[in-house]
Design an enzyme around this catalytic site. Structure first.
Site, short mmCIF file in Angstrom:
data_model
loop_
_atom_site.label_atom_id
_atom_site.label_comp_id
_atom_site.label_asym_id
_atom_site.label_seq_id
_atom_site.Cartn_x
_atom_site.Cartn_y
_atom_site.Cartn_z
N GLU A 178 -7.94 -2.01 -9.14
CA GLU A 178 -6.78 -0.89 -9.86
C GLU A 178 -7.64 0.10 -10.72
OE1 GLU A 178 -3.77 -1.21 -9.80
OE2 GLU A 178 -3.11 -3.19 -9.06
N GLN A 203 -23.43 -19.21 -39.21
CA GLN A 203 -22.86 -17.91 -39.26
C GLN A 203 -22.76 -17.12 -37.74
OE1 GLN A 203 -25.22 -16.00 -42.24
NE2 GLN A 203 -24.10 -17.00 -43.71
N ARG A 206 -1.45 -1.56 -13.28
CA ARG A 206 -2.33 -1.45 -14.23
C ARG A 206 -1.96 -1.70 -15.53
NH1 ARG A 206 -4.74 4.70 -12.20
NH2 ARG A 206 -6.18 3.84 -10.65
P1 TGC Z 1 -5.55 14.23 -8.24
O1 TGC Z 1 -5.83 15.30 -7.50
O2 TGC Z 1 -6.06 13.73 -9.65
O3 TGC Z 1 -4.28 13.59 -7.89
C1 TGC Z 1 -3.50 13.86 -6.63
C2 TGC Z 1 -2.00 13.77 -7.06
O4 TGC Z 1 -1.66 12.31 -7.69
C3 TGC Z 1 -1.06 12.86 -8.87
N1 TGC Z 1 -1.68 11.69 -9.77
C4 TGC Z 1 -0.89 10.56 -10.33
N2 TGC Z 1 0.58 10.38 -10.35
C5 TGC Z 1 0.93 9.18 -10.66
N3 TGC Z 1 0.23 8.36 -11.32
C6 TGC Z 1 -1.22 8.47 -11.66
N4 TGC Z 1 -1.73 7.62 -12.31
C7 TGC Z 1 -1.81 9.89 -11.25
N5 TGC Z 1 -2.90 10.21 -11.02
C8 TGC Z 1 -2.99 11.34 -10.28
C9 TGC Z 1 -1.88 13.95 -9.35
O5 TGC Z 1 -0.84 14.44 -10.40
C10 TGC Z 1 -1.54 14.76 -8.16
O6 TGC Z 1 -0.34 15.13 -7.77
P2 TGC Z 1 0.15 16.34 -6.99
O7 TGC Z 1 1.72 16.35 -6.74
O8 TGC Z 1 -0.55 17.63 -7.52
O9 TGC Z 1 -0.17 16.05 -5.52
O10 TGC Z 1 -6.39 12.96 -7.20
P3 TGC Z 1 -7.98 12.73 -6.97
O11 TGC Z 1 -8.08 12.48 -5.47
O12 TGC Z 1 -8.78 13.65 -7.75
O13 TGC Z 1 -8.02 11.25 -7.48
C11 TGC Z 1 -7.93 10.98 -8.89
C12 TGC Z 1 -8.31 9.49 -9.17
C13 TGC Z 1 -9.81 9.23 -9.00
C14 TGC Z 1 -8.03 9.26 -10.60
C15 TGC Z 1 -7.68 8.47 -8.32
O14 TGC Z 1 -7.75 8.53 -6.84
C16 TGC Z 1 -7.77 7.02 -8.66
O15 TGC Z 1 -7.07 6.59 -9.64
N6 TGC Z 1 -8.85 6.32 -7.93
C17 TGC Z 1 -8.72 4.71 -8.25
C18 TGC Z 1 -8.42 4.07 -6.90
C19 TGC Z 1 -7.45 2.74 -7.18
O16 TGC Z 1 -7.35 2.62 -8.52
N7 TGC Z 1 -7.41 1.90 -6.45
C20 TGC Z 1 -6.62 0.69 -6.34
C21 TGC Z 1 -6.37 0.24 -5.15
S1 TGC Z 1 -5.07 -0.96 -5.34
C22 TGC Z 1 -5.75 -2.36 -6.04
O17 TGC Z 1 -6.69 -2.39 -6.47
C23 TGC Z 1 -4.97 -3.41 -6.11
S2 TGC Z 1 -5.74 -4.95 -7.08
C24 TGC Z 1 -4.27 -5.80 -7.15
C25 TGC Z 1 -4.55 -7.01 -7.72
O18 TGC Z 1 -4.96 -8.06 -6.99
O19 TGC Z 1 -4.00 -7.19 -8.80
P1 FAD Z 2 -16.60 2.44 -5.01
O1 FAD Z 2 -15.56 3.46 -5.19
O2 FAD Z 2 -17.60 2.43 -3.81
O3 FAD Z 2 -17.53 2.51 -6.43
C1 FAD Z 2 -18.66 1.99 -6.51
C2 FAD Z 2 -19.26 2.37 -7.87
O4 FAD Z 2 -19.27 3.77 -8.10
C3 FAD Z 2 -18.23 1.87 -8.88
O5 FAD Z 2 -18.91 1.44 -10.14
C4 FAD Z 2 -17.48 3.17 -9.48
O6 FAD Z 2 -16.99 3.14 -10.64
C5 FAD Z 2 -18.55 4.40 -9.13
N1 FAD Z 2 -18.11 5.63 -8.95
C6 FAD Z 2 -17.22 5.93 -7.84
N2 FAD Z 2 -16.86 7.36 -8.02
C7 FAD Z 2 -17.57 7.57 -9.18
C8 FAD Z 2 -17.49 9.03 -9.81
N3 FAD Z 2 -16.81 9.80 -9.52
N4 FAD Z 2 -18.13 8.85 -10.89
C9 FAD Z 2 -18.69 7.99 -11.38
N5 FAD Z 2 -18.86 6.61 -10.79
C10 FAD Z 2 -18.07 6.58 -9.73
N6 FAD Z 2 -7.36 -2.45 -2.96
C11 FAD Z 2 -6.06 -2.33 -2.66
O7 FAD Z 2 -5.75 -1.29 -1.85
N7 FAD Z 2 -5.20 -3.35 -2.62
C12 FAD Z 2 -5.34 -4.45 -2.99
O8 FAD Z 2 -4.71 -5.42 -3.22
C13 FAD Z 2 -7.11 -4.84 -3.40
N8 FAD Z 2 -7.22 -5.69 -4.04
C14 FAD Z 2 -8.44 -6.10 -4.36
C15 FAD Z 2 -8.93 -7.61 -4.70
C16 FAD Z 2 -10.23 -7.44 -5.07
C17 FAD Z 2 -10.82 -8.91 -5.32
C18 FAD Z 2 -11.15 -6.55 -5.17
C19 FAD Z 2 -12.49 -6.72 -5.53
C20 FAD Z 2 -10.70 -5.37 -4.81
C21 FAD Z 2 -9.43 -5.11 -4.45
N9 FAD Z 2 -8.75 -3.70 -4.04
C22 FAD Z 2 -7.68 -3.61 -3.53
C23 FAD Z 2 -10.02 -2.56 -3.96
C24 FAD Z 2 -10.33 -2.09 -5.33
O9 FAD Z 2 -9.25 -1.18 -5.81
C25 FAD Z 2 -11.33 -1.11 -5.04
O10 FAD Z 2 -12.51 -2.40 -4.89
C26 FAD Z 2 -11.87 -0.42 -6.23
O11 FAD Z 2 -10.79 0.62 -5.96
C27 FAD Z 2 -13.23 0.25 -6.14
O12 FAD Z 2 -13.40 0.74 -4.72
P2 FAD Z 2 -14.78 0.29 -4.01
O13 FAD Z 2 -14.94 -1.06 -4.17
O14 FAD Z 2 -14.77 1.13 -2.78
O15 FAD Z 2 -16.07 0.97 -4.87
#
Ligand code: TGC
Ligand code: FAD
Length: 393
Positions: free
Chosen positions: A372, A288, A252
């Site tokens: 992310e 503008q 991120r």
């Molecule tokens: P929560 O209960 O808040 O936390 C669980 C444990 O995790 C710790 N923690 C963190 N640690 C390090 N960095 C952070 N940013 C952290 N945020 C939380 C926290 O302290 C706790 O630790 P412990 O020791 O108490 O167990 O967790 P939650 O289940 O309520 O979820 C929180 C939430 C929603 C913020 C989190 O799940 C989240 O960030 N969701 C978004 C998922 C996401 O970003 N997915 C990305 C997938 S990868 C991807 O998209 C790659 S794209 C790559 C590309 O092509 O560039």
């Molecule tokens: P959802 O979680 O189903 O969300 C749908 C909508 O609901 C969103 O607008 C979201 O903001 C909203 N929403 C969800 N929860 C809440 C809440 N609590 N309150 C309010 N609104 C909420 N993942 C990997 O692990 N590895 C990768 O390399 C990777 N690469 C990717 C590449 C691409 C091109 C794309 C599109 C995605 C990739 N991802 C990867 C996955 C990406 O991280 C997820 O798409 C993202 O985290 C959102 O999950 P979702 O698509 O299931 O949407």
């Protein structure tokens, strides 16, 4: 793109003076590489929905794979501002190419370096740094995107090895990756990280087609059907969601810098066009309404540049919080998307063509705003930080 890449980076508040000579050198070499290798071919690859695999070697050479990983493991041993600059220059070319670098460095090399054994580090890091081996990161599942803690992928201890079952979705680079860093629950329900290698029986990586966004990046699934994972492929100590979330902090951070690169390219393109395109007897930049768009763009870019520079300084001192990173990622992507949409309008009909990079950036950013952590999730992270109240549960 048939046009020559005339990019000139905007720097309204002379942020340049905050950079070291080494930073500037890294920036120039990355910028030259993007102009020479990415800009001339990227539009074609995006139109064909193909990842330009031949760019891997060059990405490795400019230090884009694991810039902050120590030199002894093949990384570049750079600081976080250098890492940010690299991501910005690469995303200026295309978000999909930056994605490949982000995944390799922040989501594959970082966890192996941080959570891996010495054997895992030595076996994988040098090859990942040189691009000889490519990796991907499997966290998201079909039913668990924003809420990865609900994941169902699982490992069972079978004595001499683990058995992995489940599926991951939306995985950047999966169709061609040699290894995958995968997060799955153990028998106690704790999230564990492991390295899955291509060729392991029961492991497949089907490609996801029909994307309108990140078309020059390969996206796919990871499918695990009773895959035997050697015990030496698990990260030994890290348990829980903080493992994968720590990797996301790294990626991120890179996106916070990177998305501004896309914004800067859109602004630069629109600015040049506005001085050349004549309507009603004068360049459209003289009206503008067009000046308002450009003035607002450069203002938002400048605010973003200062924010990420400060974030980088904090990160170098190990003081950047995950919440600050969330704010910067969200702000930069929103800035970039707004600028891409406005810049596209400024080019009129030409804005929808591949003659200019704006429409491609705009479509790419629709993924960047979602992956992310979505725009809304990052807002809720900030909300939780300032109120102390958790809106997720
Ligand atoms: P929560 O209960 O808040 O936390 C669980 C444990 O995790 C710790 N923690 C963190 N640690 C390090 N960095 C952070 N940013 C952290 N945020 C939380 C926290 O302290 C706790 O630790 P412990 O020791 O108490 O167990 O967790 P939650 O289940 O309520 O979820 C929180 C939430 C929603 C913020 C989190 O799940 C989240 O960030 N969701 C978004 C998922 C996401 O970003 N997915 C990305 C997938 S990868 C991807 O998209 C790659 S794209 C790559 C590309 O092509 O560039
Ligand atoms: P959802 O979680 O189903 O969300 C749908 C909508 O609901 C969103 O607008 C979201 O903001 C909203 N929403 C969800 N929860 C809440 C809440 N609590 N309150 C309010 N609104 C909420 N993942 C990997 O692990 N590895 C990768 O390399 C990777 N690469 C990717 C590449 C691409 C091109 C794309 C599109 C995605 C990739 N991802 C990867 C996955 C990406 O991280 C997820 O798409 C993202 O985290 C959102 O999950 P979702 O698509 O299931 O949407």
């Amino acid at each position: 793109m048939s046009k020559k890449d005339l990019y000139e980076a905007p720097d309204y508040f002379v942020v340049d003076e905050l950079l070291t000579d080494e930073h500037k050198l890294i920036r120039e070499s990355a910028r030259d590489w993007v102009k020479k290798e990415v800009s001339p071919i990227i539009e074609d690859y995006a139109q064909r929905a193909e990842f330009p695999k031949h760019l891997i070697k060059g990405l490795a050479e400019i230090g884009a794979f694991g810039p902050t990983i120590p030199v002894e493991y093949g990384g570049a041993g750079l600081d976080y501002i250098a890492y940010g600059i690299l991501m910005q220059e690469i995303e200026r070319g295309d978000s999909g190419i930056r994605s490949t670098a982000s995944v390799q460095g922040s989501l594959v090399m970082y966890p192996i370096f941080t959570f891996g054994t010495e054997e895992q580090r030595k076996k994988f890091l040098p090859k990942l740094a040189s691009g000889e081996m490519m990796g991907c990161f499997g966290l998201t599942e079909p039913d668990h995107g924003s809420n990865p803690s609900g994941m169902t992928a699982n490992i069972k201890d079978a004595g001499s090895h683990y058995v992995l079952n489940g599926a991951k979705m939306w995985i950047s680079n999966s169709p061609f990756a040699d290894i995958a860093v995968v997060w799955a629950k153990d028998e106690e329900g704790k999230i564990r990280g492991l390295i899955v290698e291509r060729g392991m029986e029961g492991f497949s990586t089907p490609e996801t087609h029909n994307k309108w966004s990140l078309r020059a990046s390969a996206t796919g699934e990871l499918v695990f059907d009773n895959v035997k994972i050697p015990k030496e492929n698990i990260f030994p100590t890290i348990k829980g969601l903080k493992g994968p979330l720590s990797c996301l902090n790294q990626a991120r951070y890179g996106i916070a810098w990177g998305a501004l690169g896309a914004a800067m390219d859109c602004y630069d393109t629109a600015l040049r066009y506005s001085k050349e395109r004549v309507q009603f007897g004068k360049p459209i930049g003289g009206f503008q309404l067009q000046q308002k768009k450009l003035a607002e763009m450069i203002t938002e870019i400048t605010k973003g540049q200062l924010l990420v520079w400060r974030l980088g300084a904090l990160k170098n001192e190990n003081r950047a919080t995950p919440e600050q990173i969330s704010m910067a990622k969200r702000n930069s992507v929103e800035t970039a998307l707004n600028i891409a949409r406005e810049a596209r309008q400024m080019l009129g009909g030409m804005g929808i063509t591949g003659e200019y990079p704006i429409m491609r950036h705009m479509m790419n950013l629709e993924s960047v705003v979602t992956y992310e952590g979505t725009h809304d999730i990052h807002l809720l992270i900030t909300g939780m930080d300032v109120t102390g109240l958790n809106a997720f549960s």
